[in-house]
Each structure stands twice: as structure tokens, then as C-alpha cells.
Scaffold this active site. Structure first.
Site, PDB file in Angstrom:
ATOM      1  N   GLU A 123       0.824  -1.204   0.000  1.00  0.00           N
ATOM      2  CA  GLU A 123       0.000   0.000   0.000  1.00  0.00           C
ATOM      3  C   GLU A 123       0.863   1.261   0.000  1.00  0.00           C
ATOM      4  O   GLU A 123       0.502   2.267  -0.626  1.00  0.00           O
ATOM      5  CB  GLU A 123      -0.952  -0.035   1.199  1.00  0.00           C
ATOM      6  CG  GLU A 123      -1.983  -1.152   1.067  1.00  0.00           C
ATOM      7  CD  GLU A 123      -2.808  -1.367   2.320  1.00  0.00           C
ATOM      8  OE1 GLU A 123      -4.036  -1.307   2.230  1.00  0.00           O
ATOM      9  OE2 GLU A 123      -2.219  -1.612   3.386  1.00  0.00           O
ATOM     10  N   GLU A 142      -4.303  -9.633   3.089  1.00  0.00           N
ATOM     11  CA  GLU A 142      -5.198  -9.397   4.215  1.00  0.00           C
ATOM     12  C   GLU A 142      -6.390 -10.352   4.249  1.00  0.00           C
ATOM     13  O   GLU A 142      -6.839 -10.769   5.323  1.00  0.00           O
ATOM     14  CB  GLU A 142      -5.698  -7.946   4.185  1.00  0.00           C
ATOM     15  CG  GLU A 142      -4.677  -6.921   4.683  1.00  0.00           C
ATOM     16  CD  GLU A 142      -3.677  -6.505   3.635  1.00  0.00           C
ATOM     17  OE1 GLU A 142      -2.853  -5.623   3.906  1.00  0.00           O
ATOM     18  OE2 GLU A 142      -3.712  -7.076   2.501  1.00  0.00           O
TER      19      GLU A 142
END
Length: 268
Positions: A123, A142
Site C-alpha cells: 500500500e 489481508e
């Protein structure tokens, strides 16, 4: 190698007009804990405030990992202690606003991708402006951990990739090698490991040679206008463009060209 208790998690050095930001927990593949986020917040504040800094380079210590993302051992401990669960964004948590939410950071950030960039650190890469990678592997795992890519991965990947490709990576946690990232346009250049530092330096040299106030104006206008209709983008107000338009550098560039010399940028 073990971590020095209370020791810094990030190395921050300025060389010329370039700020070097290094995630420095190589014994845990540069996993990001609370203290690292707190240190990074101070560093990004300084990058933005120091007019002598024209570009930042973000990387991870060692040759195995940019970072494997959130320190899950710390997260498990915080969960056991009753800490609030995490969700999208970092508001109210240590280090806010993190790079992934510094939407008005005007200096360009170059990611030097070495090794794994997983979870929160993929990210970070997605939030950088230019990405140079060697033996890099990217992933947002995730979903496999009962989490969400809350630092912008769910939002940025779907904007930077075709939707079906983004959903494939988001929903499965599958890994993406550097060559595939370049194919999708997530990476500007993929190089051999022994060429990585030289190529990063060449990119930063090009950035430093550009007028700093023009770079800031272009970055601001480009990112701010992404979701605007084209007609609206032409008429929107951009703070850094207003500064550039009336700057000494806007006069210096054409004058230096006419006089057949290198421009001397004042940043004003």
C-alpha cells in the site's frame, strides 16, 4: 540480529536535495509496528516542510524485503489487550496521517522496491509516485488473515489496475512479481539487483534537475484532477500552480533556455 529496545525503526538521511527514508527492522523483514508509524509521521512532516528537499526515496533495509507490512505479532498483542480493531484508514492511530493518507504531500516519493512488499507496504508502494523495483514481490494478503487492506490497497489497486485483475489479487492475496507489476503499470522500471541503486539515483537526479515548484504543481494538479471531468480539471484551483505561475522559477526557465545555459532554480 535483534532489535535494540527503544531504538529507531527508520533511518532518515538527507543527501543533496534527496531525502532517504529507510524502514529499518531487517530482522523482522521491516515489519511496521506502532513506533515505526510514529517515526514516519515526523519524517514526512519534515520532508514536506524542508524546501531543500525536492524528492524522497522510500525503501527497506537489507536485500530481502521492502517490508512485509503490519507487525502482526504486535497486532495480536494489541488485540489481546483490548485495543480497538483496525479498519480503513489510520485516523486516530499512531502516525496519522500516514503516507497512504497524505493526499496533499507535494514532494515526489520514489519507491526503491527490494524483496517483499506485502500488505501495508504494498500500500505504501501504491501511494508513491515512481517505483523502481529489482527482485520485488508484491501482495495484499489481508483476506487470508481476516483483515482488509485498510491503508488504501482496496481503493488504489482498483484504480491503478483493471478491475478484474485488482479483484483477483485483493480477494485471494496472490503474489505479483515485479515483471507483472510493470506489465500493469504499477512499476516504472524493473532492473537487476546490482543496478537498483544506480537507476534510483538516475531518476532522482532527473527530478532534482527539474524546477522544484513546477514538480510540486504538476503532482498536485495531476492527482487532484484524476476524478474530475476534463473541462473541470482545466478550471480547478491548484495551490501549487498558483505559486508556480507567479514564481521566479517560471521566469528563470525560459530565460535560461534563451541564454543557452542551465537554469538555477530558487524554488520560489
Amino acid at each position: 540480529m535483534t532489535e535494540t529496545p527503544g531504538g529507531p525503526r527508520v533511518r532518515y538521511e538527507k543527501k543533496g536535495h534527496v531525502a532517504h527514508v529507510t524502514l529499518d527492522r531487517p530482522h523482522v523483514l521491516n515489519a511496521m509496528d506502532t513506533r515505526m508509524h510514529e517515526e514516519l509521521a515526523v519524517i514526512w512532516d519534515d520532508v514536506e516542510a524542508d524546501d531543500d528537499v525536492r524528492v524522497a526515496v522510500l525503501t527497506g533495509a537489507g536485500d530481502r524485503s521492502f517490508s512485509v507490512g503490519q507487525d502482526l505479532k504486535e497486532r495480536a498483542r494489541l488485540n489481546a489487550e483490548g485495543a480497538p480493531p483496525t479498519t480503513f484508514g489510520s485516523r486516530g492511530r499512531p502516525g496519522w496521517p500516514r503516507l497512504t493518507e497524505r493526499f496533499t504531500l507535494s514532494k515526489p516519493v520514489v519507491a526503491r522496491g527490494n524483496g517483499y512488499a506485502l500488505g501495508g507496504d504494498f500500500e505504501l508502494v501504491l501511494a508513491c509516485d515512481i517505483v523502481i523495483a529489482a527482485h520485488a514481490v508484491f501482495a495484499l494478503p489481508e483476506a487470508q488473515l481476516g483483515l482488509v487492506p485498510g491503508a488504501g490497497g482496496a481503493f488504489r489497486l482498483a484504480r491503478q489496475l483493471p478491475l478484474k485483475a485488482a479483484m483477483g489479487y485483493l480477494l485471494t492475496g496472490r503474489r505479483m512479481i515485479a515483471a507483472m507489476a510493470q506489465h500493469f503499470g504499477l512499476v516504472n522500471e524493473v532492473v537487476m539487483a546490482d543496478q537498483l541503486d544506480r537507476r534510483v539515483e538516475e531518476w532522482t537526479n532527473d527530478l532534482v534537475r527539474s524546477a522544484p515548484i513546477a514538480v510540486r504543481a504538476i503532482k498536485e494538479a495531476t492527482l487532484a484532477s484524476l476524478d474530475m471531468p476534463l473541462e473541470e480539471a482545466f478550471t480547478a484551483r491548484y495551490t501549487w500552480e498558483e505559486k508556480r505561475r507567479d514564481s521566479d522559477d517560471a521566469v528563470e526557465g525560459p530565460r535560461a533556455f534563451a541564454e543557452k545555459r542551465d537554469p538555477v532554480w530558487s524554488g520560489r
